[in-house]
Design a protein around this motif. Structure first.
Motif, PDB file in Angstrom:
ATOM      1  N   GLN A  46      31.564  51.624  30.489  1.00  0.00           N
ATOM      2  CA  GLN A  46      32.481  51.216  29.420  1.00  0.00           C
ATOM      3  C   GLN A  46      33.621  50.360  29.962  1.00  0.00           C
ATOM      4  O   GLN A  46      33.958  49.313  29.389  1.00  0.00           O
ATOM      5  CB  GLN A  46      33.047  52.471  28.727  1.00  0.00           C
ATOM      6  CG  GLN A  46      32.002  53.270  27.960  1.00  0.00           C
ATOM      7  CD  GLN A  46      32.504  54.643  27.563  1.00  0.00           C
ATOM      8  OE1 GLN A  46      33.576  55.074  27.987  1.00  0.00           O
ATOM      9  NE2 GLN A  46      31.720  55.343  26.752  1.00  0.00           N
ATOM     10  N   ARG A  47      34.200  50.783  31.114  1.00  0.00           N
ATOM     11  CA  ARG A  47      35.314  49.994  31.657  1.00  0.00           C
ATOM     12  C   ARG A  47      34.814  48.658  32.211  1.00  0.00           C
ATOM     13  O   ARG A  47      35.506  47.638  32.107  1.00  0.00           O
ATOM     14  CB  ARG A  47      36.027  50.781  32.771  1.00  0.00           C
ATOM     15  CG  ARG A  47      36.635  52.083  32.333  1.00  0.00           C
ATOM     16  CD  ARG A  47      37.397  52.010  31.037  1.00  0.00           C
ATOM     17  NE  ARG A  47      38.637  51.221  31.140  1.00  0.00           N
ATOM     18  CZ  ARG A  47      39.367  50.842  30.102  1.00  0.00           C
ATOM     19  NH1 ARG A  47      38.969  51.111  28.871  1.00  0.00           N
ATOM     20  NH2 ARG A  47      40.482  50.153  30.294  1.00  0.00           N
ATOM     21  N   ALA A  48      33.614  48.619  32.778  1.00  0.00           N
ATOM     22  CA  ALA A  48      33.059  47.358  33.263  1.00  0.00           C
ATOM     23  C   ALA A  48      32.878  46.380  32.116  1.00  0.00           C
ATOM     24  O   ALA A  48      33.147  45.171  32.255  1.00  0.00           O
ATOM     25  CB  ALA A  48      31.728  47.618  33.974  1.00  0.00           C
ATOM     26  N   ALA A  49      32.438  46.899  30.964  1.00  0.00           N
ATOM     27  CA  ALA A  49      32.275  46.022  29.784  1.00  0.00           C
ATOM     28  C   ALA A  49      33.623  45.490  29.317  1.00  0.00           C
ATOM     29  O   ALA A  49      33.743  44.314  28.922  1.00  0.00           O
ATOM     30  CB  ALA A  49      31.579  46.802  28.664  1.00  0.00           C
ATOM     31  N   VAL A  50      34.644  46.336  29.350  1.00  0.00           N
ATOM     32  CA  VAL A  50      35.978  45.891  28.932  1.00  0.00           C
ATOM     33  C   VAL A  50      36.462  44.738  29.804  1.00  0.00           C
ATOM     34  O   VAL A  50      37.034  43.751  29.316  1.00  0.00           O
ATOM     35  CB  VAL A  50      36.982  47.067  28.991  1.00  0.00           C
ATOM     36  CG1 VAL A  50      38.421  46.564  28.863  1.00  0.00           C
ATOM     37  CG2 VAL A  50      36.668  48.078  27.906  1.00  0.00           C
ATOM     38  N   TYR A  51      36.206  44.851  31.134  1.00  0.00           N
ATOM     39  CA  TYR A  51      36.722  43.842  32.062  1.00  0.00           C
ATOM     40  C   TYR A  51      35.731  42.720  32.333  1.00  0.00           C
ATOM     41  O   TYR A  51      36.040  41.786  33.075  1.00  0.00           O
ATOM     42  CB  TYR A  51      37.126  44.522  33.376  1.00  0.00           C
ATOM     43  CG  TYR A  51      38.300  45.459  33.203  1.00  0.00           C
ATOM     44  CD1 TYR A  51      39.543  44.973  32.798  1.00  0.00           C
ATOM     45  CD2 TYR A  51      38.157  46.833  33.427  1.00  0.00           C
ATOM     46  CE1 TYR A  51      40.624  45.832  32.624  1.00  0.00           C
ATOM     47  CE2 TYR A  51      39.231  47.689  33.262  1.00  0.00           C
ATOM     48  CZ  TYR A  51      40.461  47.188  32.848  1.00  0.00           C
ATOM     49  OH  TYR A  51      41.519  48.043  32.677  1.00  0.00           O
ATOM     50  N   GLY A  52      34.511  42.831  31.770  1.00  0.00           N
ATOM     51  CA  GLY A  52      33.557  41.752  31.912  1.00  0.00           C
ATOM     52  C   GLY A  52      33.008  41.588  33.309  1.00  0.00           C
ATOM     53  O   GLY A  52      32.758  40.459  33.763  1.00  0.00           O
ATOM     54  N   VAL A  53      32.796  42.691  34.019  1.00  0.00           N
ATOM     55  CA  VAL A  53      32.211  42.647  35.361  1.00  0.00           C
ATOM     56  C   VAL A  53      31.018  43.576  35.405  1.00  0.00           C
ATOM     57  O   VAL A  53      30.939  44.540  34.633  1.00  0.00           O
ATOM     58  CB  VAL A  53      33.229  43.041  36.458  1.00  0.00           C
ATOM     59  CG1 VAL A  53      34.418  42.089  36.459  1.00  0.00           C
ATOM     60  CG2 VAL A  53      33.698  44.483  36.268  1.00  0.00           C
ATOM     61  N   PRO A  54      30.040  43.332  36.305  1.00  0.00           N
ATOM     62  CA  PRO A  54      28.930  44.288  36.456  1.00  0.00           C
ATOM     63  C   PRO A  54      29.459  45.650  36.897  1.00  0.00           C
ATOM     64  O   PRO A  54      30.415  45.732  37.674  1.00  0.00           O
ATOM     65  CB  PRO A  54      28.060  43.644  37.543  1.00  0.00           C
ATOM     66  CG  PRO A  54      28.443  42.204  37.558  1.00  0.00           C
ATOM     67  CD  PRO A  54      29.887  42.154  37.179  1.00  0.00           C
ATOM     68  N   GLU A  55      28.827  46.711  36.412  1.00  0.00           N
ATOM     69  CA  GLU A  55      29.283  48.056  36.773  1.00  0.00           C
ATOM     70  C   GLU A  55      29.241  48.277  38.281  1.00  0.00           C
ATOM     71  O   GLU A  55      30.104  48.951  38.834  1.00  0.00           O
ATOM     72  CB  GLU A  55      28.429  49.111  36.068  1.00  0.00           C
ATOM     73  CG  GLU A  55      28.918  50.531  36.295  1.00  0.00           C
ATOM     74  CD  GLU A  55      28.091  51.571  35.555  1.00  0.00           C
ATOM     75  OE1 GLU A  55      28.388  52.774  35.729  1.00  0.00           O
ATOM     76  OE2 GLU A  55      27.147  51.191  34.833  1.00  0.00           O
ATOM     77  N   SER A  56      28.252  47.668  38.966  1.00  0.00           N
ATOM     78  CA  SER A  56      28.131  47.837  40.413  1.00  0.00           C
ATOM     79  C   SER A  56      29.297  47.227  41.170  1.00  0.00           C
ATOM     80  O   SER A  56      29.529  47.555  42.336  1.00  0.00           O
ATOM     81  CB  SER A  56      26.809  47.227  40.895  1.00  0.00           C
ATOM     82  OG  SER A  56      26.795  45.821  40.622  1.00  0.00           O
ATOM     83  N   GLU A  57      30.049  46.316  40.519  1.00  0.00           N
ATOM     84  CA  GLU A  57      31.172  45.649  41.176  1.00  0.00           C
ATOM     85  C   GLU A  57      32.521  46.165  40.681  1.00  0.00           C
ATOM     86  O   GLU A  57      33.565  45.592  41.006  1.00  0.00           O
ATOM     87  CB  GLU A  57      31.080  44.136  40.955  1.00  0.00           C
ATOM     88  CG  GLU A  57      29.821  43.513  41.559  1.00  0.00           C
ATOM     89  CD  GLU A  57      29.729  42.017  41.290  1.00  0.00           C
ATOM     90  OE1 GLU A  57      30.751  41.432  40.879  1.00  0.00           O
ATOM     91  OE2 GLU A  57      28.635  41.463  41.485  1.00  0.00           O
ATOM     92  N   LEU A  58      32.478  47.249  39.891  1.00  0.00           N
ATOM     93  CA  LEU A  58      33.728  47.719  39.285  1.00  0.00           C
ATOM     94  C   LEU A  58      34.729  48.191  40.335  1.00  0.00           C
ATOM     95  O   LEU A  58      35.930  47.922  40.238  1.00  0.00           O
ATOM     96  CB  LEU A  58      33.420  48.845  38.295  1.00  0.00           C
ATOM     97  CG  LEU A  58      34.593  49.334  37.432  1.00  0.00           C
ATOM     98  CD1 LEU A  58      35.189  48.195  36.608  1.00  0.00           C
ATOM     99  CD2 LEU A  58      34.146  50.476  36.514  1.00  0.00           C
ATOM    100  N   GLY A  59      34.245  48.915  41.363  1.00  0.00           N
ATOM    101  CA  GLY A  59      35.151  49.377  42.409  1.00  0.00           C
ATOM    102  C   GLY A  59      35.839  48.227  43.106  1.00  0.00           C
ATOM    103  O   GLY A  59      37.060  48.263  43.346  1.00  0.00           O
ATOM    104  N   ALA A  60      35.075  47.187  43.436  1.00  0.00           N
ATOM    105  CA  ALA A  60      35.664  46.012  44.084  1.00  0.00           C
ATOM    106  C   ALA A  60      36.630  45.296  43.145  1.00  0.00           C
ATOM    107  O   ALA A  60      37.672  44.779  43.577  1.00  0.00           O
ATOM    108  CB  ALA A  60      34.545  45.068  44.527  1.00  0.00           C
TER     109      ALA A  60
END
Length: 669
Positions: free
Chosen positions: A606-620
């Motif tokens: 959900q947060r990855a979708a909000v920020y428009g990034v792949p979930e696998s790159e959310l930590g980075a």
């Protein structure tokens, strides 16, 4: 097979059966010939269990290795019983090579007896005969001249000489009963020695069963409570008892309601026998000279406090009666064993294992008293002799060799949401720093896995808890106090998150997040505070809040609002509970993606979708938006929790520690 291998195998077999000896009790030895690495010639050696080891888990590293010729030559320089303690230091001059483990006080017993294999054990049946008022006559009746009586003598060089003389003068004998203490057996081979030890134990057990009278503790005067009521009573008593038992130094508790304990505390002879105390040195060194006995059911808090105060004064009087100018200082006047008719036994120690073992030793003592009373009258060694051992300079030296305690030693922590992610990391860190940990999670399987990862039940127990349920939280706290005696440190970590825009956030979304985190944290803190206040030992409550408690982000109204609620609970409870010595602080993490249960359960997507990034790159992604450009891991949050509770911030309460790698918008003002 090498003599040392035979010895280790024999020791483990004997030590594995509690009918033979108690934990860390007794010692075994083997003599044999090895090659001297200096001369290349043969040298006769003694391998003997070293100081502080346990037979059931013995390894070669736990053996002291001495030259028999040098050890036996000490007889020629022995200055007499009044100076026999000097001989312990002389053992160091008998060591072979690096010598292995430190030699124990019983080394002389093994080296001076002219038999290749010797066992010294503390079986309940043997000690029952050893503590019977007419022990010498009973020993003769039981064994004839196959096992002889040796009068009580404090362990040491002279006792070794006494046993050696019996062995020399009685070739038909296989061992001895040591008055007030235990048994010693010997043999020409390891197998013969073990068989002789087991014969003594078996014969004594059968003799007590055949010769003994029924109900040696008298009539039942206090029936045990039914188990549910008994455990509820124990959970209510434990925090108060632990606090009192920690008057001199913090202790961990253990509760026992085995049939042997419940029967003993139910009987008419309880007060008389409890007042006599234990006899075997291994017993009373762990159980103290005598237990504290409470009224049936425990009594009122005022009665308990009065009885504890009286116990402390009686113990101090015992110390004053027997202390000499060179005695070590009194170590503490609190009881190690508390007996409660109808409820059971509480035992206390510096850690859970010590507390549990103290209880196990008192069960041994109950068995000893039962056996002695069945055939005679229980007559332990004199109080003065107990003092000579409890405050022995050699025992003090052994205590001084113990490693320094870890920062959270003797503290009990409960971590909600401890079965995964941040909670798991916190539970592991607190345990690594010495705490006993209660891993609480709504997934009991996850809690079990993390508790097993930490270690055995002496260091961690799992509990199943839904933090939205008052009954479940009360049950979790009860489980914690029954496991460890109380709770000192609670981490409110259980949580979840649903990321939605305002117009898509349902009342159910709002209620769920507030029920788990705002309401759940409040309920856990309230029940934990009850326990901490009853203990009177202070404590710590730590909230795992969030950067979102102060930072306004999109699509996050329910989560952010409940985290703000938690953050203010920290301030409110810090102000309210400080008078009880309870500190309340918080940790504000952000962007803990790897290893996070919340992110893995859908929040990350959900947060990855909000920020428009792949979930696998959310930590980075989160890392790059921070001042330090570093990813936050569960272990970093655990580090902050330890910093708050580890002792260096003893004067800090009401604080929130950011663990977000630097988010300027979330700086606290």
């Amino acid at each position: 097979m090498r003599p040392v291998d035979e010895l280790v195998a024999r020791s483990r077999r004997l030590g594995a059966d509690p009918r033979n000896t108690n934990y860390a009790g007794g010692n075994t030895s083997a003599a044999g010939v090895a090659e001297d690495p200096v001369t290349g010639g043969p040298v006769e050696l003694l391998w003997v269990k070293g100081s502080g080891g346990d037979l059931g888990t013995l390894t070669e590293a736990g053996l002291a290795v001495l030259r028999l010729d040098r050890l036996r030559a000490l007889v020629d320089v022995y200055p007499g019983v009044d100076r026999e303690d000097e001989m312990v230091a002389a053992f160091d001059y008998c060591l072979h090579g690096r010598g292995g483990a430190a030699p124990s006080i019983d080394t002389a017993m093994h080296g001076l007896v002219a038999a290749p294999h010797v066992d010294h054990l503390h079986p309940d049946a043997g000690i029952a005969l050893a503590t019977a008022a007419d022990g010498p006559a009973l020993t003769k009746e039981c064994f004839g001249d196959r096992v002889l009586w040796v009068p009580w003598r404090r362990p040491g060089f002279q006792l070794g000489l006494d046993i050696a003389a019996v062995h020399r003068d009685n070739p038909q004998a296989i061992g001895v009963i040591l008055g007030g203490h235990g048994i010693t057996a010997w043999g020409a081979t390891s197998q013969e020695c073990e068989a002789n030890s087991l014969e003594i134990i078996r014969t004594a057990t059968e003799f007590l069963a055949a010769r003994g009278r029924a109900e040696p503790f008298g009539t039942v005067v206090h029936e045990p409570l039914p188990q549910p009521e008994r455990h509820a009573a124990a959970a209510a008593l434990a925090p108060l008892l632990r606090g009192l038992a920690s008057t001199d130094r913090a202790q961990v508790g253990h509760y026992t309601d085995t049939p042997e304990v419940l029967d003993f505390v139910a009987r008419a002879a309880l007060d008389r026998l409890a007042a006599l105390g234990t006899s075997c040195p291994d017993h009373f060194l762990r159980t103290k000279v005598r237990p504290l006995v409470l009224p049936a059911g425990g009594g009122t808090p005022e009665q308990i406090r009065d009885l504890h105060a009286a116990y402390r004064e009686q113990y101090a009087a015992y110390y004053r009666r027997h202390a000499t100018p060179d005695s070590p200082a009194m170590r503490g006047a609190d009881p190690a064993i508390v007996l409660v008719p109808g409820v059971g036994m509480f035992s206390f120690g510096a850690d859970k294992q010590t507390a549990r073992v103290a209880g196990e030793f008192y069960v041994n003592a109950i068995n000893v008293m039962r056996g002695a009373e069945a055939v005679s009258t229980y007559a332990p060694i004199p109080e003065s002799e107990k003092f000579r051992i409890e405050y022995w300079a050699l025992e003090e030296a052994k205590l001084a060799r113990r490693p320094a305690p870890r920062p959270l030693a003797s503290r009990v922590a409960l971590v909600t949401g401890g079965g995964s992610g941040i909670g798991r990391a916190i539970a592991l860190r607190l345990a690594a720093e010495g705490a006993c940990v209660v891993v609480a999670d709504r997934s009991f399987e996850s809690a079990v896995a993390v508790a097993a990862e930490i270690g055995n039940r002496d260091v961690a127990v799992p509990v199943d808890v839904d933090v939205t349920s008052e009954e479940a939280i009360k049950a979790a706290l009860d489980a914690a106090v029954l496991a460890f005696g109380g709770v000192d440190l609670v981490v409110n970590n259980a949580g979840l998150s649903i990321s939605k825009p305002l117009l898509e956030t349902t009342a159910a979304d709002w209620d769920l997040q507030h029920d788990v985190m705002a309401r759940g944290s409040f309920l856990v803190a309230r029940e934990a505070a009850r326990v901490m206040i009853e203990q009177g030992m202070g404590g710590d409550i730590v909230y795992i809040a969030s950067k979102n408690a102060v930072f306004a982000g999109p699509n996050n109204v329910a989560y952010g609002a409940t985290k703000a609620d938690q953050a203010h609970q920290v301030r409110l409870l810090a102000a309210e509970l400080g008078g009880h010595g309870i500190r309340v602080n918080g940790v504000n993490p952000d962007g803990v993606v790897r290893g996070s249960g919340i992110f893995a359960s859908g929040w990350g997507a959900q947060r990855a979708a909000v920020y428009g990034v792949p979930e696998s790159e959310l930590g980075a992604f989160y890392a790059q938006r921070t001042i330090l450009k570093r990813e936050v891991l569960p272990s970093h949050v655990a580090n902050a929790v330890f910093a708050l509770v580890g002792g260096d911030l003893s004067h800090t309460t009401g604080l929130h520690v950011p663990v977000d790698a630097g988010v300027a918008a979330a700086f606290l003002r």
